[in-house]
Design a protein around this motif. Sequence first.
Motif, mmCIF file in Angstrom:
data_model
loop_
_atom_site.group_PDB
_atom_site.id
_atom_site.type_symbol
_atom_site.label_atom_id
_atom_site.label_comp_id
_atom_site.label_asym_id
_atom_site.label_seq_id
_atom_site.Cartn_x
_atom_site.Cartn_y
_atom_site.Cartn_z
ATOM 1 N N ILE A 226 48.757 50.989 42.625
ATOM 2 C CA ILE A 226 49.739 50.452 43.836
ATOM 3 C C ILE A 226 50.179 51.039 45.769
ATOM 4 C CG2 ILE A 226 52.548 50.012 43.594
ATOM 5 C CD1 ILE A 226 50.652 48.316 41.260
ATOM 6 N N THR A 227 50.158 49.824 45.822
ATOM 7 C CA THR A 227 50.108 50.629 47.302
ATOM 8 C C THR A 227 51.088 49.982 47.833
ATOM 9 O OG1 THR A 227 49.572 48.460 48.432
ATOM 10 C CG2 THR A 227 48.059 50.079 48.082
ATOM 11 N N GLU A 228 51.698 50.776 48.854
ATOM 12 C CA GLU A 228 53.443 50.164 49.658
ATOM 13 C C GLU A 228 53.225 48.653 50.106
ATOM 14 O OE1 GLU A 228 54.414 53.617 51.695
ATOM 15 O OE2 GLU A 228 54.825 55.305 50.322
ATOM 16 N N GLU B 128 52.297 40.572 47.311
ATOM 17 C CA GLU B 128 51.052 40.772 46.580
ATOM 18 C C GLU B 128 49.881 40.463 46.759
ATOM 19 O OE1 GLU B 128 50.721 36.190 44.505
ATOM 20 O OE2 GLU B 128 50.254 37.652 42.930
ATOM 21 N N LEU B 129 48.419 41.363 46.640
ATOM 22 C CA LEU B 129 47.584 41.310 46.908
ATOM 23 C C LEU B 129 46.308 40.838 46.260
ATOM 24 C CD1 LEU B 129 47.737 45.369 48.711
ATOM 25 C CD2 LEU B 129 48.453 42.785 49.448
ATOM 26 N N VAL B 130 47.345 41.328 44.451
ATOM 27 C CA VAL B 130 46.009 40.466 43.607
ATOM 28 C C VAL B 130 46.755 39.541 42.744
ATOM 29 C CG1 VAL B 130 44.858 41.427 41.538
ATOM 30 C CG2 VAL B 130 45.321 43.049 43.064
ATOM 31 N N GLU C 153 46.747 46.861 44.883
ATOM 32 C CA GLU C 153 47.768 46.184 44.727
ATOM 33 C C GLU C 153 49.246 46.297 45.722
ATOM 34 O OE1 GLU C 153 49.292 43.196 44.456
ATOM 35 O OE2 GLU C 153 49.336 42.308 42.012
ATOM 36 N N GLY C 154 49.559 44.964 45.571
ATOM 37 C CA GLY C 154 50.901 45.412 46.249
ATOM 38 C C GLY C 154 52.508 45.919 45.690
#
Length: 282
Positions: A220-222, A226-228, A188-189
Amino acid sequence: MILYFECFSGISGDMSVASLLDLGADKHALLNALDSLNIDGYKLEIDTKDKCGIFGTSFNVVLMDNSHSEESENCHYHHVSEAGQDLSEEPELSHDEQDSKHCSHHHRNLKEILEIISESQLTENAKALASKIFNILARAEAKAHNKSVDEVHFHEVGAVDSIVDIVSVAVCIDNLNITKVATSTVYEGTGFVKCAHGIMPVPVPAVVNIFQESGLKLRITETRSELVTPTGAAVLAALVNIDSVPEEFHIVKTGIGVGHKDFPNANILRTMLIEEPKKKEL
């Protein structure tokens, strides 16, 4: 065989459908199933596109007012942060915020949606799966808004494009005869999204609720986006029924679902049909 979701760039409803079509789900069977829903106001764009040189299938629900879905499943949440965007600057409109201008769809509740599915010509298995995804989504949204499931009228669930996305996933899974599903950790972002009540963090409340209920693993990524999406999370929560894949496996087939955003990393959802190596007879 096992269907394995690689969610290194998150997951959304449209990316899920695209990846399953790329994996080999029957496009004509899908179109016939969608026709039986007796809903209109949209058309589909199914194409081949690439991200970072990786080619796959793109799935778009295009509303008749010419606004693209791009997973416009959610008119509650609008992106504030995009990849590399400085949050101190005026935020540009994301696809959700652009689509919020077109949120004139009838705001169906869960009962109405389940009736649409029940009265369609989908197989019983596809009907059950689509209903399961919607119920997961309904519980998550109800909890986020402190309402009962019956009280919530979703922009997200009621929108034509979201009905198409979720039903399409169910039809494709049924068409591929998938019974075992696993997923990687879901990436996820970070950042914030703007909603009618203020600014909320990524992941949004409905996604958090789904992950909490399902026990799916989140990282959680950097990436400032919103990825999910709630629909993507609900798809995984409904489908995943095994904890992990074998330590060694053969890849039988691969599907690539192309996302609609551009990041330094490839914005794709990859699915694999895998099987364990057969033991050699002594």
